[in-house]
Design a protein around this motif. Structure first.
Motif, PDB file in Angstrom:
ATOM      1  N   ILE A  64       0.854  -1.186   0.000  1.00  0.00           N
ATOM      2  CA  ILE A  64       0.000   0.000   0.000  1.00  0.00           C
ATOM      3  C   ILE A  64       0.892   1.239   0.000  1.00  0.00           C
ATOM      4  O   ILE A  64       1.842   1.337   0.782  1.00  0.00           O
ATOM      5  N   LEU A  65       0.563   2.176  -0.879  1.00  0.00           N
ATOM      6  CA  LEU A  65       1.303   3.434  -0.924  1.00  0.00           C
ATOM      7  C   LEU A  65       1.047   4.245   0.340  1.00  0.00           C
ATOM      8  O   LEU A  65      -0.085   4.308   0.825  1.00  0.00           O
ATOM      9  N   GLU A  66       2.105   4.850   0.859  1.00  0.00           N
ATOM     10  CA  GLU A  66       2.026   5.678   2.057  1.00  0.00           C
ATOM     11  C   GLU A  66       2.592   7.058   1.756  1.00  0.00           C
ATOM     12  O   GLU A  66       3.485   7.199   0.910  1.00  0.00           O
ATOM     13  N   ALA A  67       2.089   8.062   2.457  1.00  0.00           N
ATOM     14  CA  ALA A  67       2.595   9.429   2.286  1.00  0.00           C
ATOM     15  C   ALA A  67       4.112   9.428   2.479  1.00  0.00           C
ATOM     16  O   ALA A  67       4.629   8.783   3.391  1.00  0.00           O
ATOM     17  N   GLY A  68       4.795  10.130   1.593  1.00  0.00           N
ATOM     18  CA  GLY A  68       6.247  10.237   1.661  1.00  0.00           C
ATOM     19  C   GLY A  68       6.996   9.290   0.750  1.00  0.00           C
ATOM     20  O   GLY A  68       8.174   9.511   0.470  1.00  0.00           O
ATOM     21  N   MET A  69       6.344   8.223   0.281  1.00  0.00           N
ATOM     22  CA  MET A  69       7.008   7.325  -0.658  1.00  0.00           C
ATOM     23  C   MET A  69       7.254   8.081  -1.964  1.00  0.00           C
ATOM     24  O   MET A  69       6.457   8.907  -2.380  1.00  0.00           O
ATOM     25  N   VAL A  70       8.360   7.768  -2.615  1.00  0.00           N
ATOM     26  CA  VAL A  70       8.704   8.388  -3.898  1.00  0.00           C
ATOM     27  C   VAL A  70       8.943   7.288  -4.913  1.00  0.00           C
ATOM     28  O   VAL A  70       9.625   6.299  -4.636  1.00  0.00           O
ATOM     29  N   SER A  71       8.375   7.473  -6.097  1.00  0.00           N
ATOM     30  CA  SER A  71       8.532   6.503  -7.175  1.00  0.00           C
ATOM     31  C   SER A  71       8.647   7.225  -8.503  1.00  0.00           C
ATOM     32  O   SER A  71       8.125   8.328  -8.667  1.00  0.00           O
ATOM     33  N   SER A  72       9.333   6.589  -9.435  1.00  0.00           N
ATOM     34  CA  SER A  72       9.229   7.057 -10.805  1.00  0.00           C
ATOM     35  C   SER A  72       7.832   6.675 -11.293  1.00  0.00           C
ATOM     36  O   SER A  72       7.243   5.703 -10.824  1.00  0.00           O
ATOM     37  N   VAL A  73       7.295   7.469 -12.197  1.00  0.00           N
ATOM     38  CA  VAL A  73       6.047   7.131 -12.875  1.00  0.00           C
ATOM     39  C   VAL A  73       6.389   7.282 -14.355  1.00  0.00           C
ATOM     40  O   VAL A  73       6.547   8.403 -14.843  1.00  0.00           O
ATOM     41  N   GLU A  74       6.542   6.136 -15.051  1.00  0.00           N
ATOM     42  CA  GLU A  74       7.132   6.160 -16.384  1.00  0.00           C
ATOM     43  C   GLU A  74       6.560   5.105 -17.325  1.00  0.00           C
ATOM     44  O   GLU A  74       7.297   4.274 -17.851  1.00  0.00           O
ATOM     45  N   PRO A  75       5.272   5.148 -17.576  1.00  0.00           N
ATOM     46  CA  PRO A  75       4.756   4.198 -18.557  1.00  0.00           C
ATOM     47  C   PRO A  75       5.353   4.498 -19.932  1.00  0.00           C
ATOM     48  O   PRO A  75       5.736   5.636 -20.218  1.00  0.00           O
ATOM     49  N   GLY A  76       5.439   3.479 -20.753  1.00  0.00           N
ATOM     50  CA  GLY A  76       5.986   3.681 -22.091  1.00  0.00           C
ATOM     51  C   GLY A  76       5.491   2.623 -23.040  1.00  0.00           C
ATOM     52  O   GLY A  76       5.071   1.549 -22.624  1.00  0.00           O
ATOM     53  N   VAL A  77       5.522   2.943 -24.313  1.00  0.00           N
ATOM     54  CA  VAL A  77       5.190   1.963 -25.342  1.00  0.00           C
ATOM     55  C   VAL A  77       6.363   1.851 -26.297  1.00  0.00           C
ATOM     56  O   VAL A  77       7.044   2.840 -26.596  1.00  0.00           O
ATOM     57  N   TYR A  78       6.577   0.630 -26.748  1.00  0.00           N
ATOM     58  CA  TYR A  78       7.687   0.326 -27.650  1.00  0.00           C
ATOM     59  C   TYR A  78       7.156  -0.542 -28.778  1.00  0.00           C
ATOM     60  O   TYR A  78       6.762  -1.674 -28.547  1.00  0.00           O
ATOM     61  N   ILE A  79       7.124   0.009 -29.995  1.00  0.00           N
ATOM     62  CA  ILE A  79       6.578  -0.684 -31.151  1.00  0.00           C
ATOM     63  C   ILE A  79       7.744  -1.231 -31.977  1.00  0.00           C
ATOM     64  O   ILE A  79       8.560  -0.450 -32.496  1.00  0.00           O
ATOM     65  N   PRO A  80       7.843  -2.556 -32.087  1.00  0.00           N
ATOM     66  CA  PRO A  80       8.955  -3.158 -32.832  1.00  0.00           C
ATOM     67  C   PRO A  80       9.038  -2.604 -34.260  1.00  0.00           C
ATOM     68  O   PRO A  80       8.030  -2.431 -34.941  1.00  0.00           O
ATOM     69  N   GLY A  81      10.247  -2.298 -34.681  1.00  0.00           N
ATOM     70  CA  GLY A  81      10.479  -1.800 -36.020  1.00  0.00           C
ATOM     71  C   GLY A  81      10.102  -0.343 -36.223  1.00  0.00           C
ATOM     72  O   GLY A  81      10.265   0.207 -37.315  1.00  0.00           O
ATOM     73  N   PHE A  82       9.597   0.296 -35.168  1.00  0.00           N
ATOM     74  CA  PHE A  82       9.187   1.695 -35.282  1.00  0.00           C
ATOM     75  C   PHE A  82       9.895   2.576 -34.270  1.00  0.00           C
ATOM     76  O   PHE A  82      10.592   3.501 -34.605  1.00  0.00           O
ATOM     77  N   GLY A  83       9.707   2.282 -32.994  1.00  0.00           N
ATOM     78  CA  GLY A  83      10.309   3.081 -31.932  1.00  0.00           C
ATOM     79  C   GLY A  83       9.414   3.097 -30.710  1.00  0.00           C
ATOM     80  O   GLY A  83       8.462   2.332 -30.609  1.00  0.00           O
ATOM     81  N   VAL A  93       4.205  10.462  -2.933  1.00  0.00           N
ATOM     82  CA  VAL A  93       2.846  10.257  -2.440  1.00  0.00           C
ATOM     83  C   VAL A  93       2.601  11.332  -1.394  1.00  0.00           C
ATOM     84  O   VAL A  93       3.212  11.319  -0.325  1.00  0.00           O
ATOM     85  N   GLY A  94       1.747  12.286  -1.722  1.00  0.00           N
ATOM     86  CA  GLY A  94       1.410  13.353  -0.787  1.00  0.00           C
ATOM     87  C   GLY A  94       0.139  13.018  -0.031  1.00  0.00           C
ATOM     88  O   GLY A  94      -0.652  12.175  -0.471  1.00  0.00           O
TER      89      GLY A  94
END
Length: 108
Positions: A64-83, A93-94
């Motif tokens: 469970i996330l708690e106030a003060g925790m820090v994380s990257s938030v970095e979703p991404g998509v990678y399409i083969p042969g394209f980029g 977490v505030g």
């Protein structure tokens, strides 16, 4: 991608599960028919080392996330042969929701 990252970041609040930000990002990308190209986790903790294990923002993550925790938030998509594309910010977490540490955003 920004919509997916924003949806994930909105879940960076006390009481949310470690899996909630990832799920929110995946829902946005699935709706855009890009889900099959999202092949990694949404984020990881940031602390003494760059890649901390708590919290891992990924499917099936327990905890469970708690106030003060820090994380990257970095979703991404990678399409083969394209980029790919990924938008990454460090988010704390505030008490009242996410606090962007690396890129200014409007208050939630």
């Amino acid at each position: 991608m920004l919509e997916a990252q924003t949806a994930a970041a909105k879940q960076m609040r006390p009481g949310a599960s470690f899996a909630d930000p990832d799920s929110a990002a995946r829902q946005v990308l699935d709706k855009a028919n890009l889900g099959k190209y999202f092949v990694h986790i949404t984020g990881h903790g940031v602390g003494l080392r760059y890649h901390e294990f708590i919290p891992f923002l990924m499917p099936g993550a327990t905890g469970i996330l708690e106030a003060g925790m820090v994380s990257s938030v970095e979703p991404g998509v990678y399409i083969p042969g394209f980029g790919g594309i990924r938008i990454e910010d460090n988010v704390a977490v505030g008490v009242d929701g996410p606090i962007f540490l690396s890129t200014p955003r409007k208050p939630w």
